[in-house]
Write an enzyme that holds these catalytic residues in place. Structure first.
Site, PDB file in Angstrom:
ATOM      1  N   GLY A 161     -19.156 -17.227 -19.553  1.00 30.04           N
ATOM      2  CA  GLY A 161     -19.857 -16.838 -18.311  1.00 30.04           C
ATOM      3  C   GLY A 161     -20.653 -18.000 -17.740  1.00 30.04           C
ATOM      4  O   GLY A 161     -21.184 -17.926 -16.633  1.00 30.04           O
ATOM      5  N   GLU A 198      -8.901  -6.929   4.086  1.00 29.11           N
ATOM      6  CA  GLU A 198      -8.140  -8.018   3.440  1.00 29.11           C
ATOM      7  C   GLU A 198      -7.541  -8.964   4.480  1.00 29.11           C
ATOM      8  O   GLU A 198      -7.547 -10.181   4.291  1.00 29.11           O
ATOM      9  CB  GLU A 198      -7.073  -7.430   2.502  1.00 29.11           C
ATOM     10  CG  GLU A 198      -7.716  -6.938   1.210  1.00 29.11           C
ATOM     11  CD  GLU A 198      -6.913  -5.903   0.438  1.00 29.11           C
ATOM     12  OE1 GLU A 198      -5.686  -5.818   0.636  1.00 29.11           O
ATOM     13  OE2 GLU A 198      -7.528  -5.165  -0.355  1.00 29.11           O
ATOM     14  N   ARG A 222      -4.286 -15.027 -13.318  1.00 29.35           N
ATOM     15  CA  ARG A 222      -5.639 -14.811 -13.847  1.00 29.35           C
ATOM     16  C   ARG A 222      -6.648 -15.425 -12.883  1.00 29.35           C
ATOM     17  O   ARG A 222      -6.354 -16.387 -12.186  1.00 29.35           O
ATOM     18  CB  ARG A 222      -5.830 -15.509 -15.192  1.00 29.35           C
ATOM     19  CG  ARG A 222      -5.054 -14.911 -16.347  1.00 29.35           C
ATOM     20  CD  ARG A 222      -5.607 -13.546 -16.780  1.00 29.35           C
ATOM     21  NE  ARG A 222      -4.932 -13.092 -17.962  1.00 29.35           N
ATOM     22  CZ  ARG A 222      -3.717 -12.526 -17.997  1.00 29.35           C
ATOM     23  NH1 ARG A 222      -3.038 -12.347 -16.868  1.00 29.35           N
ATOM     24  NH2 ARG A 222      -3.171 -12.148 -19.138  1.00 29.35           N
ATOM     25  N   GLN A 223      -7.856 -14.868 -12.898  1.00 28.35           N
ATOM     26  CA  GLN A 223      -8.932 -15.431 -12.083  1.00 28.35           C
ATOM     27  C   GLN A 223      -9.839 -16.288 -12.962  1.00 28.35           C
ATOM     28  O   GLN A 223     -10.156 -15.875 -14.098  1.00 28.35           O
ATOM     29  CB  GLN A 223      -9.788 -14.321 -11.447  1.00 28.35           C
ATOM     30  CG  GLN A 223      -9.125 -13.575 -10.312  1.00 28.35           C
ATOM     31  CD  GLN A 223      -8.043 -12.622 -10.774  1.00 28.35           C
ATOM     32  OE1 GLN A 223      -8.213 -11.895 -11.752  1.00 28.35           O
ATOM     33  NE2 GLN A 223      -6.920 -12.625 -10.089  1.00 28.35           N
ATOM     34  N   THR A 274     -19.411 -20.653 -16.614  1.00 32.01           N
ATOM     35  CA  THR A 274     -18.662 -21.435 -15.616  1.00 32.01           C
ATOM     36  C   THR A 274     -19.195 -21.314 -14.182  1.00 32.01           C
ATOM     37  O   THR A 274     -19.434 -22.342 -13.551  1.00 32.01           O
ATOM     38  CB  THR A 274     -17.145 -21.125 -15.686  1.00 32.01           C
ATOM     39  OG1 THR A 274     -16.952 -19.714 -15.643  1.00 32.01           O
ATOM     40  CG2 THR A 274     -16.535 -21.669 -16.968  1.00 32.01           C
ATOM     41  N   PRO A 275     -19.414 -20.094 -13.635  1.00 27.60           N
ATOM     42  CA  PRO A 275     -19.939 -20.076 -12.263  1.00 27.60           C
ATOM     43  C   PRO A 275     -21.346 -20.668 -12.191  1.00 27.60           C
ATOM     44  O   PRO A 275     -21.759 -21.205 -11.156  1.00 27.60           O
ATOM     45  CB  PRO A 275     -19.954 -18.586 -11.897  1.00 27.60           C
ATOM     46  CG  PRO A 275     -19.924 -17.851 -13.200  1.00 27.60           C
ATOM     47  CD  PRO A 275     -19.183 -18.731 -14.148  1.00 27.60           C
ATOM     48  N   TYR A 310       0.802  -1.245   0.000  1.00 26.94           N
ATOM     49  CA  TYR A 310       0.000   0.000   0.000  1.00 26.94           C
ATOM     50  C   TYR A 310       0.827   1.285   0.000  1.00 26.94           C
ATOM     51  O   TYR A 310       0.513   2.217  -0.745  1.00 26.94           O
ATOM     52  CB  TYR A 310      -1.039  -0.035   1.146  1.00 26.94           C
ATOM     53  CG  TYR A 310      -2.227  -0.878   0.735  1.00 26.94           C
ATOM     54  CD1 TYR A 310      -3.328  -0.315   0.104  1.00 26.94           C
ATOM     55  CD2 TYR A 310      -2.227  -2.252   0.917  1.00 26.94           C
ATOM     56  CE1 TYR A 310      -4.400  -1.085  -0.311  1.00 26.94           C
ATOM     57  CE2 TYR A 310      -3.282  -3.037   0.499  1.00 26.94           C
ATOM     58  CZ  TYR A 310      -4.370  -2.448  -0.118  1.00 26.94           C
ATOM     59  OH  TYR A 310      -5.423  -3.211  -0.549  1.00 26.94           O
ATOM     60  N   PHE A 359     -18.981  -9.770 -14.090  1.00 31.57           N
ATOM     61  CA  PHE A 359     -18.414  -9.945 -15.415  1.00 31.57           C
ATOM     62  C   PHE A 359     -16.914  -9.952 -15.318  1.00 31.57           C
ATOM     63  O   PHE A 359     -16.338  -9.518 -14.335  1.00 31.57           O
ATOM     64  CB  PHE A 359     -18.943  -8.942 -16.437  1.00 31.57           C
ATOM     65  CG  PHE A 359     -18.527  -7.533 -16.251  1.00 31.57           C
ATOM     66  CD1 PHE A 359     -17.649  -6.943 -17.129  1.00 31.57           C
ATOM     67  CD2 PHE A 359     -19.044  -6.782 -15.218  1.00 31.57           C
ATOM     68  CE1 PHE A 359     -17.273  -5.636 -16.959  1.00 31.57           C
ATOM     69  CE2 PHE A 359     -18.678  -5.478 -15.052  1.00 31.57           C
ATOM     70  CZ  PHE A 359     -17.785  -4.897 -15.918  1.00 31.57           C
ATOM     71  N   PHE A 360     -16.304 -10.551 -16.348  1.00 29.56           N
ATOM     72  CA  PHE A 360     -14.881 -10.825 -16.240  1.00 29.56           C
ATOM     73  C   PHE A 360     -14.071  -9.587 -16.576  1.00 29.56           C
ATOM     74  O   PHE A 360     -14.456  -8.796 -17.411  1.00 29.56           O
ATOM     75  CB  PHE A 360     -14.522 -12.007 -17.126  1.00 29.56           C
ATOM     76  CG  PHE A 360     -15.241 -13.255 -16.716  1.00 29.56           C
ATOM     77  CD1 PHE A 360     -15.222 -13.663 -15.391  1.00 29.56           C
ATOM     78  CD2 PHE A 360     -15.967 -14.005 -17.616  1.00 29.56           C
ATOM     79  CE1 PHE A 360     -15.887 -14.794 -14.982  1.00 29.56           C
ATOM     80  CE2 PHE A 360     -16.644 -15.140 -17.213  1.00 29.56           C
ATOM     81  CZ  PHE A 360     -16.599 -15.534 -15.895  1.00 29.56           C
ATOM     82  N   GLY A 361     -12.935  -9.445 -15.906  1.00 24.51           N
ATOM     83  CA  GLY A 361     -12.079  -8.268 -16.109  1.00 24.51           C
ATOM     84  C   GLY A 361     -12.333  -7.302 -14.980  1.00 24.51           C
ATOM     85  O   GLY A 361     -13.210  -7.509 -14.150  1.00 24.51           O
TER      86      GLY A 361
HETATM   87  C1  HEM Z   1      -7.613  -4.524  -8.774  1.00 26.87           C
HETATM   88  C2  HEM Z   1      -8.578  -0.433  -6.356  1.00 26.87           C
HETATM   89  C3  HEM Z   1      -4.422  -0.914  -3.893  1.00 26.87           C
HETATM   90  C4  HEM Z   1      -3.102  -4.384  -7.003  1.00 26.87           C
HETATM   91  C5  HEM Z   1      -8.227  -3.390  -8.298  1.00 26.87           C
HETATM   92  C6  HEM Z   1      -9.529  -2.947  -8.733  1.00 26.87           C
HETATM   93  C7  HEM Z   1      -9.794  -1.801  -8.079  1.00 26.87           C
HETATM   94  C8  HEM Z   1      -8.667  -1.514  -7.213  1.00 26.87           C
HETATM   95  C9  HEM Z   1     -11.041  -0.960  -8.210  1.00 26.87           C
HETATM   96  C10 HEM Z   1     -10.424  -3.670  -9.755  1.00 26.87           C
HETATM   97  C11 HEM Z   1     -11.210  -4.712  -9.002  1.00 26.87           C
HETATM   98  C12 HEM Z   1     -11.850  -5.775  -9.884  1.00 26.87           C
HETATM   99  O1  HEM Z   1     -11.290  -6.119 -10.910  1.00 26.87           O
HETATM  100  O2  HEM Z   1     -12.905  -6.284  -9.490  1.00 26.87           O
HETATM  101  C13 HEM Z   1      -7.542  -0.222  -5.460  1.00 26.87           C
HETATM  102  C14 HEM Z   1      -7.494   0.849  -4.486  1.00 26.87           C
HETATM  103  C15 HEM Z   1      -6.325   0.717  -3.794  1.00 26.87           C
HETATM  104  C16 HEM Z   1      -5.629  -0.435  -4.335  1.00 26.87           C
HETATM  105  C17 HEM Z   1      -8.565   1.909  -4.293  1.00 26.87           C
HETATM  106  C18 HEM Z   1      -5.759   1.563  -2.661  1.00 26.87           C
HETATM  107  C19 HEM Z   1      -6.449   2.068  -1.694  1.00 26.87           C
HETATM  108  C20 HEM Z   1      -3.687  -1.897  -4.525  1.00 26.87           C
HETATM  109  C21 HEM Z   1      -2.346  -2.299  -4.149  1.00 26.87           C
HETATM  110  C22 HEM Z   1      -1.969  -3.269  -5.050  1.00 26.87           C
HETATM  111  C23 HEM Z   1      -3.081  -3.479  -5.967  1.00 26.87           C
HETATM  112  C24 HEM Z   1      -1.565  -1.751  -2.962  1.00 26.87           C
HETATM  113  C25 HEM Z   1      -0.645  -3.999  -5.124  1.00 26.87           C
HETATM  114  C26 HEM Z   1       0.470  -3.398  -5.373  1.00 26.87           C
HETATM  115  C27 HEM Z   1      -4.219  -4.716  -7.773  1.00 26.87           C
HETATM  116  C28 HEM Z   1      -4.224  -5.728  -8.805  1.00 26.87           C
HETATM  117  C29 HEM Z   1      -5.526  -5.771  -9.302  1.00 26.87           C
HETATM  118  C30 HEM Z   1      -6.276  -4.783  -8.562  1.00 26.87           C
HETATM  119  C31 HEM Z   1      -3.034  -6.558  -9.244  1.00 26.87           C
HETATM  120  C32 HEM Z   1      -6.082  -6.706 -10.396  1.00 26.87           C
HETATM  121  C33 HEM Z   1      -6.208  -6.040 -11.712  1.00 26.87           C
HETATM  122  C34 HEM Z   1      -5.020  -6.218 -12.643  1.00 26.87           C
HETATM  123  O3  HEM Z   1      -4.259  -7.173 -12.498  1.00 26.87           O
HETATM  124  O4  HEM Z   1      -4.863  -5.398 -13.539  1.00 26.87           O
HETATM  125  N1  HEM Z   1      -7.730  -2.513  -7.367  1.00 26.87           N
HETATM  126  N2  HEM Z   1      -6.396  -0.974  -5.341  1.00 26.87           N
HETATM  127  N3  HEM Z   1      -4.098  -2.632  -5.613  1.00 26.87           N
HETATM  128  N4  HEM Z   1      -5.465  -4.171  -7.643  1.00 26.87           N
HETATM  129 FE1  HEM Z   1      -5.937  -2.636  -6.455  1.00 26.87          FE
END
Ligand code: HEM
Length: 401
Positions: free
Chosen positions: A277, A137, A206-207, A279-280, A95, A391-393
């Protein structure tokens, strides 16, 4: 606690940042990956290339800032993201890295307009928002670990069986390499899969939704092979072509807040899916067949044609177990019209045959499909709380797709 002054500054500047949101988060990612290339092991590179994650993160930070004095209102959204973060293995120590680079990017894009006072207020606000995520978390990590056969991070799983379900979808049966059982999950939840692809510098995560009802022996995922040209296809192509029975891949514990609610065991339910979609929905349908076969259930599935339609035999078999089950297959371009219930696209006439305002609906599929289905369900008179969807993504506002 944030001071009233900080809250006022954050709320009054949030709209400006919102306008510049995508620009700020693009700068943020570029700088963060330059100084922390190891984070490329966690982030989905395809989402980066398409700018989708930028939109997701920007939207959330500004939404959180607007509600900075009533963060509880955001808890459902926080939980959904926290499920994804927990499944990816995001740690508290990540963070401050995100915070530092986000603030740096705000400064870089806004220039002189970003006074020390404004940056200071956003630093405080980010700290509070990050704290909420970290707490939620950690609770999720503890929960995942404390289940029978539960585990906290990724662990190795052996591909015990690989089964072709259609021209594009293949199922993988995954058993823990340590011989343990698999932890329980709710039908509709997903797992993260982490793979090392020869020739690639970073790991890829990937999820995938779990596609069978819970059993203690294995997880099953059913993966659509994306086009080889599509950067998003790198993992699915690798799984289809390189991963064989006996291969080992890493998996994290089940996650996600999109799952079948079995509290109202007699209530009507409709499982509505497009393409992969499905799968679940397979996990949900199998669970209904096992646990509440008396529950009135409709399974509505749309796909392009017979060749890409998966699980048809399984669904027909499960329908035989249900006392009041109805399957509806919609094919966009059927080779044989008599093998589907409707040809063309899902529409109001079709959905209202199976769904009324009392039906609990679960919807999953590509974004345009989801948008059409959700709008139609609302027209039919379903209240929002009866429309559950995933939905995915990265989760984006459906109005933007
Ligand atoms: C996904 C917000 C902090 C890594 C996401 C998503 C949101 C989000 C809205 C998309 C969720 C979805 O796909 O359903 C935030 C906010 C943060 C934060 C508001 C801080 C307060 C972090 C941190 C990390 C991180 C600290 C790690 C360094 C990721 C990754 C994804 C993700 C890897 C999956 C999407 C991808 O791989 O492109 N986050 N996040 N996030 N977040 Fe965060």
């Amino acid at each position: 606690m944030l001071s009233q002054k900080t809250i006022d500054i954050v709320k009054s500047t949030a709209p400006v940042l919102e306008v510049k949101g995508t620009e700020i988060t693009s700068v943020f990612y570029k700088n963060m990956f330059a100084s922390h290339p190891e984070l490329l092991d966690i982030f989905n590179h395809a989402n980066q290339k398409r700018g989708r994650q930028q939109t997701a993160l920007a939207n959330t930070v500004y939404a959180a800032a607007k509600h900075i004095d009533q963060l509880e209102a955001l808890l459902p959204a926080v939980k959904q993201i926290a499920h994804k973060h927990r499944s990816l293995g995001i740690k508290p120590e990540h963070y401050p890295i995100v915070g530092e680079h986000l603030l740096g990017a705000i400064k870089e894009v806004l220039g002189d307009a970003a006074t020390d006072e404004i940056i200071g207020a956003w630093a405080d606000a980010y700290g509070v928002i990050a704290g909420v995520f970290i707490d939620v978390e950690e609770q999720m990590y503890v929960e995942a670990e404390s289940k029978e056969a539960g585990f906290r991070d990724f662990k190795p799983f052996v591909v015990a069986k690989k089964v072709k379900e259609s021209d594009v979808i293949t199922s993988f049966y995954l058993k823990p390499q340590d011989g343990e059982k698999v932890p329980s999950y709710n039908p509709g939840q997903y797992i993260s899969v982490r793979v090392t692809i020869p020739g690639q510098k970073n790991t890829h995560i990937r999820q995938y939704s779990l596609s069978s009802a819970y059993n203690e022996e294995y997880f099953r995922i059913s993966v659509k092979k994306e086009a080889e040209m599509d950067p998003n296809g790198i993992v699915s192509v690798f799984l289809h072509e390189e991963v064989q029975e006996g291969s080992v891949i890493e998996v994290s514990a089940p996650a996600g807040d999109f799952f079948l609610n079995q509290e109202n065991r007699e209530g009507k339910v409709a499982l509505i899916s497009g393409g992969v979609g499905i799968t679940p929905m397979m996990s949900m349908l199998e669970t209904i067949a096992e646990e509440t076969p008396e529950r009135p259930a409709a399974f509505i599935h749309a796909s392009k044609n017979e060749n890409v339609q998966a699980f048809r035999k399984d669904i027909d078999g499960l329908m035989d177990k249900l006392e009041n089950g109805k399957a509806c297959y919609i094919l966009e371009n059927p080779a044989n019209v008599s093998l589907c219930h409707f040809s063309g696209y899902v529409n109001k006439e079709i959905l209202s045959t199976y769904v009324d305002s009392e039906t609990e609906c679960y919807v999953c599929g590509p974004a345009p499909f989801m948008k059409a289905v959700i709008m139609t369900l609302k027209e039919i008179g379903l209240p929002e709380d009866k429309i559950n969807f995933e939905f995915f993504g990265p989760a984006m506002d459906l109005s933007t797709v």
